[in-house]
Write an enzyme that holds these catalytic residues in place. Structure first.
Site, PDB file in Angstrom:
ATOM      1  N   LYS A 275     -10.114   2.559  -2.451  1.00 16.37           N
ATOM      2  CA  LYS A 275      -8.906   3.388  -2.408  1.00 16.37           C
ATOM      3  C   LYS A 275      -8.806   4.145  -3.726  1.00 16.37           C
ATOM      4  O   LYS A 275      -9.178   3.608  -4.788  1.00 16.37           O
ATOM      5  CB  LYS A 275      -7.686   2.467  -2.207  1.00 16.37           C
TER       6      LYS A 275
ATOM      7  N   SER B 195      -0.182   2.777   2.908  1.00 16.93           N
ATOM      8  CA  SER B 195      -0.757   3.885   2.164  1.00 16.93           C
ATOM      9  C   SER B 195      -2.290   3.858   2.111  1.00 16.93           C
ATOM     10  O   SER B 195      -2.900   4.869   1.764  1.00 16.93           O
ATOM     11  CB  SER B 195      -0.211   3.882   0.735  1.00 16.93           C
TER      12      SER B 195
ATOM     13  N   SER C 239       0.650  -2.048   2.751  1.00 12.73           N
ATOM     14  CA  SER C 239      -0.264  -0.904   2.731  1.00 12.73           C
ATOM     15  C   SER C 239      -1.725  -1.226   3.028  1.00 12.73           C
ATOM     16  O   SER C 239      -2.536  -0.317   3.180  1.00 12.73           O
ATOM     17  CB  SER C 239      -0.176  -0.187   1.383  1.00 12.73           C
TER      18      SER C 239
END
Lengths: 54, 451
Positions: free
Chosen positions: B62, B137, B161
């Site tokens: 990420k 996210s 997330s």
């Protein structure tokens, strides 16, 4: 709780954010709605904590 | 052999035995048609050297995890040119054991959002239906694994997330116990809630990644010195599992509730006792979460200011809204009524979990009330998707989402398992047991697998 333009001005200065007039208006409304929901839930949780003697 | 159907560990095994070459894997890996990546790295030509069972398996990070000499944007225009001079601990540890990174994955700006739409680099799309969100996210991480652009990825979980996008994309995602994984080199959203977690096809893959990257790190004072979780055994005999009634309210879509209850039956068939329980304090979780995440985000993001980072007007709308909320709850006007009240609520939630885990080994809930939403939700709608994932962050508990079926639209459904603090092995073991009995985790978004 209502958020006045002055209050939003003060908060955005505190947070070092430069907001457009449109953003100020939208965020004032959003914060107001948010605070209303938090009020109900958090007050309730405070009472629950007090009932438990915390 | 269809390589995309293999788990990360199975692929790693074939690479170790040299039954596969990196070129074979490159050929099998999907191209990025989903906007899952912000920064790509070319596929390596030689086999990665490393002792781990995942050496050479394509993976990605990420984009809020610092990578030396590789842009780390956090999905934000503000950090579009930021190139860290160091690796996050998790990156350093995985690289040392032969991880092959294909780059940095798309995400909501500063990890604030539940659909990946607040990214400055445009939304990621769901591989099961590109008109829908992959969640967020860590949407890029979940989408990239589901589409098999990579076989595992790292995400971060502040309020769900890792788990919510894993559920929306039909893959397995683990939020480890707070402290199990070092946060050094993670660009913080809310430091008391953030944890780095793996997203992969299976729970066994997640356990392997967790053991490779977890453990004490002198650069993160909150990291813990713990034994590895080891390969999950899948044994559910004698386990007591609670189904909190508060997580099966009217907001849960019918197909989602049915699939989760079906998952409970599978666990029961493997020897677990499953019964309904109640945790009324969960109703305070959402309110407390937004107070803490806002307050901590406004404090953490205060560093991105001044000549070095330019004008904070470049921040997106959602980030500004949360910073403003944080500034309010930390101000004299809001501190007592909101911040202190939220602290009391958090204490109640933690105590409630401590009490419930005296009676149950694990809790089972839907990961999200509904399956992947269409792109274009309002900010308010986006925030309501984390209803059942937030409590684990507030209490620092381990929690995992795994696929348990599809809804009538052919979208994956996720079921969440939560365990007591530091009970990561228990959660992974139960998830592995479920995956030994079912094949939902083996489905990939191709024509033959779409229901």
């Amino acid at each position: 709780m209502e958020f006045t333009p002055e209050q939003i001005d003060r908060l955005s200065a505190l947070a070092c954010l430069s907001l457009s007039a449109e953003e100020q208006e939208t965020f004032a409304l959003e914060l107001e709605q948010f605070a209303a929901r938090l009020d109900v839930l958090l007050e309730e949780s405070v009472w629950a904590a007090e009932r438990e003697g915390r | 052999m269809e390589l995309r159907r293999l788990s990360a560990l199975e692929l790693g095994q074939l690479l170790t035995k040299r039954a596969l070459s990196p070129a074979d894997v490159q050929k099998a890996a999907a191209a990025d048609t989903l906007n899952a990546f912000i920064t790509g790295v070319p596929f390596p030509e030689s086999t990665a050297e490393g002792s781990s069972p995942l050496a050479g398996v394509p993976m990605a990070y990420k984009d809020n995890l610092c990578t030396k000499d590789l842009p780390t944007t956090c999905g934000s225009k503000l950090l579009r040119d930021y190139v860290p001079s160091y690796d996050a601990t998790v990156v350093e540890r995985l690289t040392a054991v032969g991880a092959v990174s294909l780059g940095k994955l798309n995400m909501d700006e500063f990890a604030m959002g539940g659909t990946s739409e607040t990214s400055h680099f445009g939304p990621t799309r769901n591989p099961w239906d590109p008109s829908r969100s992959p969640g967020g996210s860590s949407g890029g991480s979940a989408a990239a694994v589901a589409a098999r652009q990579v076989w595992y990825a790292l995400g971060t979980d502040t309020g769900g997330s890792v788990r919510q996008p894993a559920a929306y994309c039909g893959v397995t995602g683990l939020k480890p116990s707070y402290g199990r994984v070092s946060r050094y080199g993670l660009i913080a959203h809310a430091s008391s809630l953030d944890q780095i977690g793996p997203i992969a096809p299976t729970a066994a893959d997640c356990a392997a990644v967790l053991d490779l990257m977890g453990g004490k790190d002198p650069r993160d004072a909150t990291s813990l010195d713990l034994p590895p979780v080891g390969p999950p055994d899948g044994d559910l005999r004698g386990r007591k599992i609670g189904l909190p009634a508060e997580c099966f309210g009217p907001e849960v879509e019918r197909d989602v509730a049915a699939a989760v209850l079906e998952a409970a039956q599978v666990l029961r068939a493997r020897g677990a006792t499953v019964e309904t329980c109640s945790i009324p304090e969960l109703r305070y979780a959402m309110a407390a979460y937004y107070v803490f995440s806002g307050a901590e985000a406004s404090s953490n993001l205060a560093r991105f200011h001044g000549p070095r980072y330019g004008d904070r007007a470049e921040l997106g709308r959602e980030v500004k809204a949360r910073i403003l909320l944080g500034a309010f709850v930390l101000s004299a006007e809001g501190y007592e009524d909101y911040y202190l009240a939220a602290q009391r609520a958090r204490a109640l939630i933690r105590r409630a979990f401590a009490a419930i885990f005296e009676r149950y080994d694990l809790l089972l809930t839907p990961t999200a009330p509904a399956t992947a939403p269409l792109l274009g939700l309002s900010p308010e709608e986006r925030r309501s998707t984390d209803l059942y994932t937030i409590p684990a962050n507030l209490a620092g508990l381990p929690a995992l989402s795994m696929p348990c079926g599809f809804d009538a639209r052919g979208l994956p459904i996720g079921v969440q398992l939560m365990g007591p603090a530091l009970g990561d092995a228990l959660v992974l073991g139960a998830a592995h047991g479920y995956q030994l009995e079912t094949d939902w985790h083996q489905r990939i978004p191709t024509e033959g697998d779409r229901p």
